[in-house]
Design a protein around this motif. Sequence first.
Motif, PDB file in Angstrom:
ATOM      1  N   LEU A 188      11.619 -20.337  31.351  1.00  0.00           N
ATOM      2  CA  LEU A 188      12.399 -19.118  31.458  1.00  0.00           C
ATOM      3  C   LEU A 188      12.206 -18.396  30.140  1.00  0.00           C
ATOM      4  N   SER A 192      17.538  -8.553  37.310  1.00  0.00           N
ATOM      5  CA  SER A 192      18.330  -8.640  36.078  1.00  0.00           C
ATOM      6  C   SER A 192      17.438  -8.677  34.847  1.00  0.00           C
ATOM      7  N   ASP A 225      17.459 -12.911  42.639  1.00  0.00           N
ATOM      8  CA  ASP A 225      18.551 -12.204  41.963  1.00  0.00           C
ATOM      9  C   ASP A 225      19.793 -13.063  41.800  1.00  0.00           C
ATOM     10  N   SER A 226      19.760 -14.280  42.335  1.00  0.00           N
ATOM     11  CA  SER A 226      20.822 -15.255  42.073  1.00  0.00           C
ATOM     12  C   SER A 226      20.404 -16.228  40.973  1.00  0.00           C
ATOM     13  N   ASP A 227      19.286 -15.917  40.311  1.00  0.00           N
ATOM     14  CA  ASP A 227      18.718 -16.732  39.234  1.00  0.00           C
ATOM     15  C   ASP A 227      18.263 -18.112  39.716  1.00  0.00           C
ATOM     16  N   ASN A 259      13.088 -10.863  37.937  1.00  0.00           N
ATOM     17  CA  ASN A 259      14.077 -10.446  38.924  1.00  0.00           C
ATOM     18  C   ASN A 259      14.728  -9.130  38.512  1.00  0.00           C
ATOM     19  N   ILE A 272      15.312 -20.468  40.755  1.00  0.00           N
ATOM     20  CA  ILE A 272      13.908 -20.458  40.311  1.00  0.00           C
ATOM     21  C   ILE A 272      13.118 -21.479  41.123  1.00  0.00           C
ATOM     22  N   ILE A 284      11.684 -16.099  40.653  1.00  0.00           N
ATOM     23  CA  ILE A 284      13.107 -16.136  40.383  1.00  0.00           C
ATOM     24  C   ILE A 284      13.772 -15.031  41.216  1.00  0.00           C
ATOM     25  N   LYS A 305      15.238 -11.109  34.199  1.00  0.00           N
ATOM     26  CA  LYS A 305      14.905 -12.467  33.788  1.00  0.00           C
ATOM     27  C   LYS A 305      13.498 -12.812  34.269  1.00  0.00           C
TER      28      LYS A 305
END
Length: 265
Positions: free
Chosen positions: A234, A214, A261-263, A212, A265, A259, A216
């Motif tokens: 993860l 971020s 951008d709000s995490d 994503n 999944i 995933i 992650k």
Amino acid sequence: EGTFNFGFTWKDFLVFYFGYVEVTEMKKTIFRFLLLGAVWFGLGSSNSSATVCYDLIDLGHNQVSCAWSVNNEGLVAGNTGSPLSNSRAVLFDSPGGGNTILLSNYTSCAYAINNQGVIVGTSAGFGGLTQVKAAALFDHTGNKNNTPLGNLGGNSGMARSVNEDGLIAGQAADTANKSRAVWFEETQIPFFGIAYKAFSLASQDSCAWSVNNSGKIVGELISEQMFIQTQAMLFDPSGNGANVSLGSLGGSSSSAYCINDSDQI
């Protein structure tokens, strides 16, 4: 064009969903509505009289094709071929106008495109190896100035996802030709220019499916026992091995394919 009424049963949903998958594997089309959102709404209000209208647009090009990713500009990355030829990475004309750009002359597939138009995937042809596919950054112009993204000492690899900062995640073979989840970093090499290097995210068979904005990264660990089993993960982007298992629903396998951008999944 057609309509889809949300008063459906689970059986109807399974028939609709798996029918959609089967069709798209053979001849890819685009829905003019968000399937996930439509299904989510339908499950939350199964008795709703709301009707969603959608168009199916045939992206065409040969007998077998598949669209893997679409960005906010409507550019679609995927692959196309025929039963008698190898698949080729392409950039589809999303309105269905037939203006498809061939991204590689070798066996290849474009798996992801970001909103900057960066396209990644896998392609043969690097270093004269016409039968070995490596992770690739594709030239979106169609001039075939594609860039290999590196590996871990093996020959093969693929890029599965790219975020808006250009961070690329995927998998690459190590010296024993075992697949490892990796992320690819752009580096500057003196007297050579820009190149890419792969960094391992796990010490066993694995694949990174999505990254994503971020940074992650999620994917799966793979174990081959009597049957292949996978474990949703993860990944620790530092490569130090502090990976987090995402668990399962009590079964032996799970996978994490995306995933946001709000995490989620």
